[in-house]
Each structure stands twice: as structure tokens, then as C-alpha cells.
Design a protein around this motif. Structure first.
Motif, PDB file in Angstrom:
ATOM      1  N   ASP A  51      21.007 -61.484  63.689  1.00 20.38           N
ATOM      2  CA  ASP A  51      20.455 -61.175  65.009  1.00 20.38           C
ATOM      3  C   ASP A  51      19.042 -61.730  65.151  1.00 20.38           C
ATOM      4  N   ALA A  52      18.268 -61.700  64.052  1.00 20.96           N
ATOM      5  CA  ALA A  52      16.883 -62.175  64.100  1.00 20.96           C
ATOM      6  C   ALA A  52      16.781 -63.682  64.300  1.00 20.96           C
ATOM      7  N   ILE A  53      17.769 -64.435  63.777  1.00 19.35           N
ATOM      8  CA  ILE A  53      17.708 -65.900  63.908  1.00 19.35           C
ATOM      9  C   ILE A  53      18.710 -66.398  64.954  1.00 19.35           C
ATOM     10  N   ARG A  54      19.166 -65.511  65.822  1.00 16.89           N
ATOM     11  CA  ARG A  54      20.152 -65.888  66.827  1.00 16.89           C
ATOM     12  C   ARG A  54      19.735 -67.098  67.663  1.00 16.89           C
ATOM     13  N   PRO A  55      18.471 -67.222  68.079  1.00 16.67           N
ATOM     14  CA  PRO A  55      18.090 -68.408  68.862  1.00 16.67           C
ATOM     15  C   PRO A  55      18.360 -69.726  68.123  1.00 16.67           C
ATOM     16  N   GLU A  56      18.102 -69.743  66.818  1.00 15.42           N
ATOM     17  CA  GLU A  56      18.359 -70.966  66.050  1.00 15.42           C
ATOM     18  C   GLU A  56      19.851 -71.250  65.986  1.00 15.42           C
ATOM     19  N   LEU A  57      20.660 -70.210  65.812  1.00 18.47           N
ATOM     20  CA  LEU A  57      22.104 -70.397  65.731  1.00 18.47           C
ATOM     21  C   LEU A  57      22.685 -70.925  67.019  1.00 18.47           C
ATOM     22  N   GLU A  58      22.073 -70.556  68.140  1.00 21.28           N
ATOM     23  CA  GLU A  58      22.608 -70.930  69.445  1.00 21.28           C
ATOM     24  C   GLU A  58      21.997 -72.193  70.010  1.00 21.28           C
ATOM     25  N   SER A  59      21.023 -72.755  69.295  1.00 24.53           N
ATOM     26  CA  SER A  59      20.347 -73.968  69.807  1.00 24.53           C
ATOM     27  C   SER A  59      21.184 -75.199  69.541  1.00 24.53           C
ATOM     28  N   VAL A  75      28.015 -65.335  63.024  1.00 23.67           N
ATOM     29  CA  VAL A  75      27.248 -66.536  63.380  1.00 23.67           C
ATOM     30  C   VAL A  75      27.984 -67.476  64.326  1.00 23.67           C
ATOM     31  N   THR A  76      29.278 -67.270  64.531  1.00 24.78           N
ATOM     32  CA  THR A  76      30.076 -68.202  65.319  1.00 24.78           C
ATOM     33  C   THR A  76      30.211 -67.719  66.762  1.00 24.78           C
ATOM     34  N   ALA A  77      29.824 -68.573  67.695  1.00 26.48           N
ATOM     35  CA  ALA A  77      29.842 -68.181  69.102  1.00 26.48           C
ATOM     36  C   ALA A  77      31.264 -67.977  69.613  1.00 26.48           C
ATOM     37  N   GLN A  78      32.186 -68.854  69.216  1.00 30.34           N
ATOM     38  CA  GLN A  78      33.578 -68.748  69.638  1.00 30.34           C
ATOM     39  C   GLN A  78      34.474 -68.795  68.404  1.00 30.34           C
ATOM     40  N   PRO A  79      34.548 -67.684  67.673  1.00 29.77           N
ATOM     41  CA  PRO A  79      35.315 -67.675  66.423  1.00 29.77           C
ATOM     42  C   PRO A  79      36.801 -67.912  66.646  1.00 29.77           C
ATOM     43  N   GLN A  80      37.407 -68.584  65.683  1.00 28.34           N
ATOM     44  CA  GLN A  80      38.828 -68.898  65.741  1.00 28.34           C
ATOM     45  C   GLN A  80      39.680 -67.860  65.028  1.00 28.34           C
ATOM     46  N   TYR A  81      39.038 -66.915  64.374  1.00 27.17           N
ATOM     47  CA  TYR A  81      39.776 -65.833  63.726  1.00 27.17           C
ATOM     48  C   TYR A  81      38.873 -64.629  63.588  1.00 27.17           C
TER      49      TYR A  81
END
Length: 326
Positions: free
Chosen positions: A318-326, A103-109
Motif C-alpha cells: 500500500d505504501a509503494i502503490r504509486p510506484e506499482l501503478e506508474s 501488486v497486480t492491478a488486473q490479476p488473472q487468478y
């Protein structure tokens, strides 16, 4: 036939002798157990039970430390960078080690590469609670939600959390009913709004939701466990309420160490954890708080379980990716 120098033979002998000695001397001082979420939540509750029991098993204090923030990433990174000697551990969850990299666009680990799984511990099944003014069963609530304009809303501890994803799965299993998601900064604020009547539905763990249900301040519509909870036998499972066998969602917990932890120390931590999980009194203590203890296992079985959980949630992320990236 290979020829070894005196130095290499001494080094080999030293490492062979050091392994059992390391296991015998560990732990040499108090162990720091980092909880990557604020105090008072379901992870904090289980971590403190575990720390108390491990103190008895290991003969050194296991001291909990809450290091919340960034969905658990701040505490996780702190442990990732710690010295790999077994004296700093992470009390991780499905959110920090199955969902984080999804779910994290730029994960730190990297949840798989930057930690060693010591053991899975089980956890609390999720439940859905409605304000008492709402319909009293999940089927009736969903029927009302289908006709509601504007749409009803549900609250979760945050976007991308297990509670959020499980509710999106619930909506899909119910035929795609429209219920808007409102992310909160933790479970407690969402529950406060639910009780106040400004939120129709909220998702939490069984242990956290049970007191509100028992007091009549919220109505538990379903619990996402394999069987009805002994503490709330009147509440159907989500599988029963939806007519969808096999529907479960558990906020599981696991203990992690920094990469490079010596095998003898890993074995000692695993042994102590298994002793705790096999103890009937400890399991009863957890059950009283709405926590389902895992069966004893191995670090390898823990890593396999976490990999399977990550694969399980990938399609819904993957199905809710638009919400995660909004």
C-alpha cells in the motif's frame, strides 16, 4: 430415519472404497512440476532438488517444466486450469502466492481461491550486495546513499517482487534513505550490471549472491535471515546491521495443486513432501545451496502461513502503490 435408494447406497459405498484405492494407485504416471520462472534462478534450483527427491518418494518421475512470464502468472494459470488429479503441480513462491494479488492491478487468478496449498518448503533468505567500489558495510553504504546526488540506485528482479518489497522495507527501517529502484527482467541481468559497476546495489537470494561474494566480484552487505548464514559467517544479518531485531525476508517456496484435488491424493503428496523435509541428507543438500528447508507440516498449516505472509506485506505494498501503478 432417512431412506436411501439402492443407487445412492451403491454410490456411497463406491466413494468410500475409492478413496483408499486412489491413494494406493497415485501416481499412475510421471508428475509434471511447473516452475513459473525461467531456468537458472533460485526457484528453479530448489524445484529441481525437490523434483529429484519426490521422484524417489513417489516412485514415478517428477519432471520439471519452466513456464516463465508475467511474474509467474503464466505458469500459475496453466496449473490452475489443469486436471486436478495430482499429476500437474506448481512450484510457487512468495511472489506468486503472497504478493500477486496485492501488486497486480488486473490479476488473472486468485492466489487463495484458485489453488490448494500442498506444503510450504522454506527457501532462500535475501541478501543485499554492493559493487566492490562501494562502501564495505551496510551502515557505510546507507550513509553514502544519504548524501549521494543524484541518488544511488538498486536493482531487483522486477517491480512488486519480494526482492523489491524487502528493499523498500530496508530503506524504511534505515530511516527513509533515498535509493532509486531499477526493475529488471529477472535477477541475473541486475547482477550483471552490479558486477559491471553500472549499479551500486542489488538484491538477490543468499544462494545466488554467495558465489559473487566469495569471488570478490560483489560484496554482500547483509543477509535477511534470523541468524548469520553458515556459508558466510562474516556477513551480518540485516537485523544486526540495522539494529532492528526481527528483520527477516525469505523467498519461500510452496507446492500448489489445482482446485478440486481429491483428499487422498493431497494426503499422499503431503506425506511424501514431509518425508523429504525430514531427511537430513536432503536438508544438507539444500543448505549447501543457501536454502533453508521448512519443517514438515500439513496443507492447513501451509495455507495459514501463506495467508499470514500476505497480511504481512500488505502495508508495504500500500505504501509503494504509486510506484506499482506508474
Amino acid at each position: 430415519m432417512p431412506v436411501f435408494s439402492r443407487r445412492s447406497l451403491l454410490a456411497l459405498a463406491g466413494s468410500t472404497l475409492a478413496a483408499p484405492a486412489l491413494a494406493q494407485t497415485f501416481p499412475a504416471r510421471p508428475i509434471r512440476l511447473v516452475i513459473p520462472f525461467p531456468a537458472g534462478g533460485p526457484t528453479d534450483v530448489y524445484a529441481r532438488f525437490y523434483a529429484d527427491r519426490m521422484t524417489r518418494e513417489l516412485g514415478q518421475p517428477v519432471v520439471t517444466e519452466n513456464r516463465g512470464g508475467a511474474g509467474g502468472a503464466i505458469g500459475a494459470q496453466e496449473v490452475m486450469r489443469a486436471r486436478p488429479d495430482g499429476h500437474t503441480l506448481l512450484f510457487g513462491t512468495a511472489s506468486t502466492h503472497a504478493l500477486y494479488n496485492l501488486v497486480t492491478a488486473q490479476p488473472q487468478y486468485d492466489q487463495a481461491k484458485d489453488f490448494l496449498a500442498v506444503a510450504t518448503l522454506g527457501g532462500g533468505p535475501l541478501c543485499w550486495l554492493a559493487n566492490p567500489s562501494q562502501p564495505g558495510t551496510l551502515a557505510a553504504f546507507l550513509a553514502a546513499a544519504r548524501n549521494a546526488r543524484p541518488p544511488m540506485a538498486y536493482g531487483s528482479p522486477g517491480t512488486g517482487t519480494l526482492m523489491h518489497l524487502a528493499t523498500e522495507i530496508l530503506k524504511r527501517e534505515a530511516g527513509g534513505v533515498e535509493i532509486s529502484h531499477i526493475p529488471y527482467r529477472g535477477a541475473a541481468p541486475a547482477m550483471n550490471d552490479l558486477v559491471a559497476g553500472t549499479l551500486a546495489l542489488a538484491v538477490n537470494t543468499l544462494g545466488a549472491g554467495l558465489p559473487l561474494h566469495q569471488a570478490g566480484r560483489a560484496r554482500m552487505l547483509a543477509v535477511a535471515s534470523a541468524a548469520r548464514a553458515a556459508q558466510a559467517p562474516d556477513v551480518p544479518t540485516a537485523a544486526e546491521a540495522l539494529g532492528r531485531p526481527g528483520f527477516t525476508a525469505v523467498l519461500w517456496h510452496a507446492v500448489f495443486a489445482p482446485p478440486g484435488l481429491p483428499e487422498p491424493i493431497m494426503a499422499r503428496l503431503s506425506e511424501a513432501t514431509n518425508a523429504a523435509l525430514a531427511d537430513g541428507a536432503f536438508r544438507a543438500q539444500l543448505a549447501g545451496a543457501g536454502i533453508e528447508a521448512a519443517a514438515p507440516g500439513t496443507p492447513a498449516s501451509a495455507a495459514a502461513f501463506i495467508a499470514a505472509e500476505t497480511a504481512r506485506y500488505r502495508p508495504i505494498v500500500d505504501a509503494i502503490r504509486p510506484e506499482l501503478e506508474s
